[in-house]
Write a protein that holds these residues in place. Structure first.
Motif, PDB file in Angstrom:
ATOM      1  N   LEU A 168       0.252  -7.071  -5.983  1.00 18.43           N
ATOM      2  CA  LEU A 168      -0.766  -6.265  -6.655  1.00 18.43           C
ATOM      3  C   LEU A 168      -0.953  -6.755  -8.084  1.00 18.43           C
ATOM      4  O   LEU A 168       0.013  -7.146  -8.748  1.00 18.43           O
ATOM      5  N   LYS A 228      -2.357 -13.952  -7.298  1.00 17.71           N
ATOM      6  CA  LYS A 228      -1.836 -13.282  -6.109  1.00 17.71           C
ATOM      7  C   LYS A 228      -2.037 -14.147  -4.855  1.00 17.71           C
ATOM      8  O   LYS A 228      -1.104 -14.333  -4.069  1.00 17.71           O
ATOM      9  N   THR A 230      -7.421  -3.999  -0.004  1.00 16.61           N
ATOM     10  CA  THR A 230      -8.167  -2.796  -0.361  1.00 16.61           C
ATOM     11  C   THR A 230      -9.674  -2.955  -0.221  1.00 16.61           C
ATOM     12  O   THR A 230     -10.416  -1.987  -0.408  1.00 16.61           O
ATOM     13  N   THR A 237      -2.439  -8.963  -0.356  1.00 16.25           N
ATOM     14  CA  THR A 237      -2.779  -8.965  -1.783  1.00 16.25           C
ATOM     15  C   THR A 237      -3.852  -7.916  -2.035  1.00 16.25           C
ATOM     16  O   THR A 237      -4.647  -7.595  -1.146  1.00 16.25           O
ATOM     17  N   ALA A 238      -3.865  -7.378  -3.243  1.00 13.76           N
ATOM     18  CA  ALA A 238      -4.871  -6.381  -3.609  1.00 13.76           C
ATOM     19  C   ALA A 238      -5.039  -6.380  -5.120  1.00 13.76           C
ATOM     20  O   ALA A 238      -4.075  -6.570  -5.872  1.00 13.76           O
ATOM     21  N   ASP A 272      -5.727  -4.286  -8.460  1.00 10.58           N
ATOM     22  CA  ASP A 272      -5.652  -2.888  -8.880  1.00 10.58           C
ATOM     23  C   ASP A 272      -6.957  -2.421  -9.514  1.00 10.58           C
ATOM     24  O   ASP A 272      -7.162  -1.225  -9.729  1.00 10.58           O
ATOM     25  N   ARG A 283       0.914   2.466   2.676  1.00 11.02           N
ATOM     26  CA  ARG A 283       1.575   1.996   1.460  1.00 11.02           C
ATOM     27  C   ARG A 283       3.096   2.029   1.602  1.00 11.02           C
ATOM     28  O   ARG A 283       3.800   1.181   1.049  1.00 11.02           O
ATOM     29  N   THR A 319       5.886  -3.151  -2.953  1.00 16.65           N
ATOM     30  CA  THR A 319       4.844  -3.610  -3.875  1.00 16.65           C
ATOM     31  C   THR A 319       5.452  -4.371  -5.045  1.00 16.65           C
ATOM     32  O   THR A 319       6.376  -3.894  -5.697  1.00 16.65           O
ATOM     33  N   VAL A 354       4.131  -6.187  -8.546  1.00 14.72           N
ATOM     34  CA  VAL A 354       2.993  -6.314  -9.458  1.00 14.72           C
ATOM     35  C   VAL A 354       3.096  -7.631 -10.214  1.00 14.72           C
ATOM     36  O   VAL A 354       4.112  -7.899 -10.878  1.00 14.72           O
TER      37      VAL A 354
END
Length: 376
Positions: free
Chosen positions: A97, A104, A174, A213-214, A216, A229, A234, A236
């Motif tokens: 994230l 990422k 996401t 991957t996402a 934020d 989730r 996760t 970051v």
């Protein structure tokens, strides 16, 4: 004795790889991966190509006992990479994230290449990604001719990874519709993919895991359900901590891209790279590097990835329309395009920054003139 002049399979593969605009990580860094695997005497999880220590070394760089230099693929806190690699050695999936441009996808690709030797089992998330992209689809010609069967089934990258004990990747999780996202819940919790049409299932074998991957910045687009989730650990990925670290990242990546495009060497343009990075960091942070002047931040992310794009485009301008040396005039237009996303608000912010900061900075007169020229 007849000596064949035909190229071997290995030579043919190397030649083909050299012609590819962007080779997969396992092809571009095949020598480093082979050297690491050959000298790696630490325990390896089932079906891993190398140990977790070697995977981390591949990403972070280092020198092997035989003198082989492993180039860094990720410049950042070591602990972040160690946690990511350790997660893949457990039954938890990994979610990378961060804001756009924090590498990422790059880290995801290299993790899969080092762990499984194949980074291509990938699902690209978009607003239109169907459930079949994560589960399976059908060859409709065979389906109509012979009915549902395993021969008519088209496995997704995730199904293939489950069956073969490899690492699958889901990019921009996401961005995928929520109901499609949730098709991962059974896969990640039960390690099983049901095929109700056949009354069968695919069970994941040891070695299988998944990296997603996402951004934020995408919160509110298709937020992950709490159930999904919980299936992820996760990690970051932060922006580079210092300007020097970001300059190093940009220079390394631009050099790699430049070699594939036959562009001039990066070292001769380090001064301009540092200027681009300084501008991006100051506008991104809302304050000058010396902490004396507060600034308004534009609407764009001004990420490291965008800095790489600006410098790469500048090198192309220098090579094809200049003398090969990266100059302020080569990067000015790219910076303007990256900063001014909202023509009304961002242009005012950029003009204020030029006049209040760039104009007064020692040694930046040529940069100021180049930016003023393209901003007029």
């Amino acid at each position: 004795m007849t000596v064949s002049t035909e190229p071997t399979n290995a030579q043919a593969s190397e030649k083909a790889a050299a012609e590819v605009l962007r080779p997969h990580a396992e092809d571009a860094f095949a020598d480093e991966l082979a050297a690491l695997a050959a000298q790696d005497d630490r325990p390896r999880p089932v079906r891993w190509k190398m140990s977790p220590w070697a995977v981390a070394t591949y990403l972070l760089g280092g020198t092997l006992p035989d003198g082989t230099v492993i180039t860094p693929k990720y410049v950042g806190p070591r602990r972040i990479v160690e946690v990511a690699v350790t997660t893949l050695a457990t039954d938890r999936a990994l979610l990378l994230l961060g804001v756009p441009g924090t590498a990422k996808t790059w880290v995801s690709e290299h993790l899969a290449a080092a762990v499984s030797g194949d980074s291509t089992l990938i699902v690209q998330g978009t607003a239109g990604t169907p459930e079949e992209a994560i589960r399976y689809g059908w060859n409709y010609a065979q389906l109509l001719a012979n009915g549902p069967s395993r021969d008519a089934l088209v496995p997704s990258p995730v199904m293939r990874a489950m069956a073969e004990g490899m690492t699958a990747r889901v990019e921009e999780l996401t961005r995928i519709p929520a109901d499609v996202q949730d098709s991962l819940i059974t896969i990640l919790s039960e390690k099983t993919l049901p095929i109700p049409e056949l009354g069968q299932e695919v069970q994941a074998v040891r070695g299988f895991n998944l990296i997603a991957t996402a951004n934020d910045r995408d919160r509110g687009v298709n937020d992950l359900s709490s159930a999904l989730r919980r299936r992820f650990n996760t990690v970051v990925l932060p922006l580079p901590e210092s300007a020097d670290a970001e300059v190093d990242i940009v220079a390394r990546r631009v050099d790699q891209i430049g070699r594939s495009l036959d562009l001039p060497a990066v070292p001769e343009g380090v001064d301009e790279i540092r200027r681009v990075v300084t501008v991006f960091r100051e506008l991104r942070d809302g304050i000058t590097a010396d902490g004396r002047t507060k600034l308004k931040s534009p609407s764009g992310t001004l990420s490291t990835a965008e800095a790489i794009s600006v410098v790469t485009n500048g090198l192309a301008l220098a090579a094809h329309f200049g003398d090969g040396l990266l100059r302020p005039s080569d990067v000015a237009a790219g910076i303007l395009g990256a900063v001014v996303r909202d023509p009304a608000a961002d242009r005012v912010i950029w003009q204020e920054y030029l006049e209040a900061v760039v104009r007064e900075r020692d040694g930046w007169k040529d940069f100021y003139r180049a930016c003023r020229e393209v901003s007029a």
